[in-house]
Each structure stands twice: as structure tokens, then as C-alpha cells.
Motif scaffolding. Structure first.
Motif, short mmCIF file in Angstrom:
data_model
loop_
_atom_site.label_atom_id
_atom_site.label_comp_id
_atom_site.label_asym_id
_atom_site.label_seq_id
_atom_site.Cartn_x
_atom_site.Cartn_y
_atom_site.Cartn_z
N ASP A 71 90.41 19.48 61.59
CA ASP A 71 91.52 18.52 61.69
C ASP A 71 91.22 17.44 62.74
O ASP A 71 91.50 16.25 62.52
CB ASP A 71 92.82 19.24 62.06
CG ASP A 71 93.41 20.00 60.88
OD1 ASP A 71 93.30 19.51 59.75
OD2 ASP A 71 93.98 21.08 61.11
N THR A 72 90.67 17.84 63.85
CA THR A 72 90.35 16.89 64.92
C THR A 72 89.29 15.89 64.47
O THR A 72 89.41 14.68 64.75
CB THR A 72 89.87 17.63 66.18
OG1 THR A 72 90.91 18.49 66.65
CG2 THR A 72 89.50 16.65 67.28
N LEU A 76 88.33 20.25 52.51
CA LEU A 76 87.51 20.81 53.58
C LEU A 76 88.02 22.20 53.91
O LEU A 76 89.22 22.39 54.16
CB LEU A 76 87.57 19.94 54.84
CG LEU A 76 86.91 18.56 54.75
CD1 LEU A 76 87.83 17.55 54.11
CD2 LEU A 76 86.49 18.08 56.13
N THR A 77 87.13 23.17 53.92
CA THR A 77 87.54 24.55 54.16
C THR A 77 86.67 25.22 55.21
O THR A 77 85.51 24.84 55.42
CB THR A 77 87.46 25.38 52.86
OG1 THR A 77 86.08 25.46 52.43
CG2 THR A 77 88.29 24.75 51.75
N GLN A 129 89.90 8.78 61.51
CA GLN A 129 90.98 8.11 60.79
C GLN A 129 90.94 8.37 59.28
O GLN A 129 91.09 7.47 58.47
CB GLN A 129 90.95 6.60 61.07
CG GLN A 129 91.14 6.26 62.54
CD GLN A 129 91.13 4.77 62.81
OE1 GLN A 129 90.58 3.99 62.05
NE2 GLN A 129 91.75 4.37 63.92
N ILE A 130 90.73 9.66 58.96
CA ILE A 130 90.74 10.10 57.57
C ILE A 130 92.01 10.93 57.37
O ILE A 130 92.17 11.98 57.99
CB ILE A 130 89.48 10.92 57.24
CG1 ILE A 130 88.23 10.05 57.40
CG2 ILE A 130 89.55 11.47 55.82
CD1 ILE A 130 86.94 10.80 57.37
N HIS A 131 92.87 10.46 56.51
CA HIS A 131 94.20 11.07 56.38
C HIS A 131 94.49 11.64 54.99
O HIS A 131 95.54 12.26 54.80
CB HIS A 131 95.27 10.03 56.73
CG HIS A 131 95.05 9.35 58.04
ND1 HIS A 131 95.15 10.01 59.25
CD2 HIS A 131 94.71 8.06 58.34
CE1 HIS A 131 94.90 9.17 60.24
NE2 HIS A 131 94.64 7.98 59.72
N ASP A 132 93.59 11.44 54.04
CA ASP A 132 93.88 11.85 52.67
C ASP A 132 93.04 13.03 52.20
O ASP A 132 92.94 13.29 51.01
CB ASP A 132 93.72 10.67 51.71
CG ASP A 132 92.36 10.01 51.82
OD1 ASP A 132 91.57 10.41 52.71
OD2 ASP A 132 92.08 9.09 51.03
N LEU A 149 81.29 11.29 53.15
CA LEU A 149 81.90 11.08 51.83
C LEU A 149 83.17 10.22 51.93
O LEU A 149 83.34 9.26 51.18
CB LEU A 149 82.26 12.43 51.21
CG LEU A 149 81.18 13.15 50.43
CD1 LEU A 149 81.66 14.55 50.07
CD2 LEU A 149 80.81 12.38 49.17
N ALA A 150 84.04 10.58 52.84
CA ALA A 150 85.31 9.88 52.96
C ALA A 150 85.12 8.42 53.34
O ALA A 150 85.89 7.55 52.91
CB ALA A 150 86.20 10.58 53.98
#
Length: 211
Positions: A66-67, A55-56, A73-76, A44-45
Motif C-alpha cells: 500500500d505504501t 497486487l497480492t 500515486q497509483i490509486h486504481d 506496469l501502472a
């Protein structure tokens, strides 16, 4: 919780579905439950430009989430702990909706997604309680897309769907051009993930929504 560290066949099918329908998710608010290695959210990103992506998973798995985001390189995207079937705590769905989605973002969750979410029978109802809450107390137009791998013909969620005023339909894999071969044929080099032949044929995609 160790199963949150693997890429499961169900995630491959869900990722393909997300890619095929990527334009449907553009500028939408999307919640992934049981994210783990987060394949659907990564797709999606990278392809869809969602308005908000949440994300849960259980707290122990969030470092994996997180990793995966950092390596891609997804930061938002927003990462939060979420325990199914609970209310009134920092890790419950009502808190996430009230404190973040409605108060901060002033929007609604449009879609819930999840891979192999019907894995532990003891959690089936807790998951559907969460989905029912989102649909019946937050956004009646929200839909839940989830893949599951059939491990026993005796497992059924129909009575739980009825109990929580939900319904579902199965989405055929060929409706989104799913190609099982690229995940089982090592000679094709179309995927870095290889699974055993026949595994993907036991994976089904469901759409769950208000009854």
C-alpha cells in the motif's frame, strides 16, 4: 516475512522485462504474486495502462504494498492478501477469482507476474498449485512470468511442473535489452538502486504456461 520489505535483484530484472514488453500488457488483467515492494506492478501502472492490476502478498506485507502504491500515486490497483496453495478461504486464489475477477469484473487473469517467487523451497509447490489452478480452471491462455535468483544448483522445479501439468522456458535477459551495468556502476547515475557486481548474472527469467 521481512524479505518482502526489500528491493531484490530479481525485481530489477522483472521490471526491465515489463518495461520492454509494456505494450503487451495494455488492457490486460494482471496478478502479481509476492508483490512486496511491487516494482513490476509499479512499472506496469506507470507505463502500460492495464485493465485491472491486482497486487497480492501475505497479510503482513500488504502495508508495504500500500505504501509503495501511495508514494507512486497509483490509486486504481487492487491489493489483496493471497496465500499460495490454499483453497476455500478469503485469502485463497479461488476466492479472488470467483468473487472479484469473474463476478465483479467479468474478465480473466491474462498474466501472473512475480519476482524471486522461488525463494523458499517449501513454497515452490504451493506457488505452482496456484498457477496451475489459474491456468487449468480459469484461463488456459494465462502465462506466468517470474524471475528467480539461483542460490543452489540442486534446486529444481521440473518435477513439480510435470506434476501440475505445466511447462516453462527461460527468457534470455539480452532479449529485452537488459543492461546490468546501470545497476552496478555508481558513476552512471542511471539507477537509484545499486547491487553488487555479478549478482544480476545469477537472475533468470522464466515463462510458465500450460503443458
Amino acid at each position: 516475512a521481512a524479505y518482502g520489505c526489500y528491493i531484490w535483484p530479481s525485481a530489477l530484472v522483472m521490471g526491465e522485462f515489463i518495461w520492454y514488453h509494456r505494450h503487451q500488457f495494455t488492457q490486460k488483467t494482471i496478478l502479481e504474486v509476492g508483490a512486496g515492494t511491487s516494482i513490476p506492478s509499479l512499472v506496469l501502472a506507470k507505463s502500460s495502462s492495464p485493465l485491472h492490476l491486482i497486487l497480492t502478498d501475505i497479510p503482513e506485507i500488504l502495508p508495504i504494498v500500500d505504501t509503495c502504491l501511495k508514494r507512486n500515486q497509483i490509486h486504481d490497483a487492487l491489493v489483496r492478501p493471497l496465500l499460495w496453495g490454499q483453497f476455500g478461504s478469503d485469502t485463497s486464489i479461488d476466492h479472488l477469482i470467483q468473487k472479484v475477477v469473474e463476478s465483479q469484473w467479468q474478465t480473466k487473469i491474462d498474466y501472473i507476474i512475480g519476482s524471486d517467487t522461488f525463494y523458499e523451497p517449501a513454497q515452490f509447490e504451493n506457488l505452482l498449485v496456484l498457477v496451475s489452478y489459474v491456468i487449468h480452471h480459469h484461463n488456459p491462455n494465462c502465462h506466468f512470468f517470474t524471475t528467480y535468483q539461483e542460490r543452489s544448483p540442486k534446486r529444481s522445479i521440473q518435477y513439480l511442473l510435470d506434476k501440475w501439468k505445466l511447462q516453462c522456458r527461460q527468457i534470455p535477459n539480452d532479449s529485452f535489452d537488459f543492461d546490468e551495468l546501470k545497476y552496478i556502476d555508481r558513476d552512471q547515475e542511471l539507477s537509484e538502486v545499486i547491487v553488487s557486481a555479478g549478482t544480476l548474472s545469477s537472475v533468470f527469467l522464466l515463462e510458465i504456461y500450460a503443458a
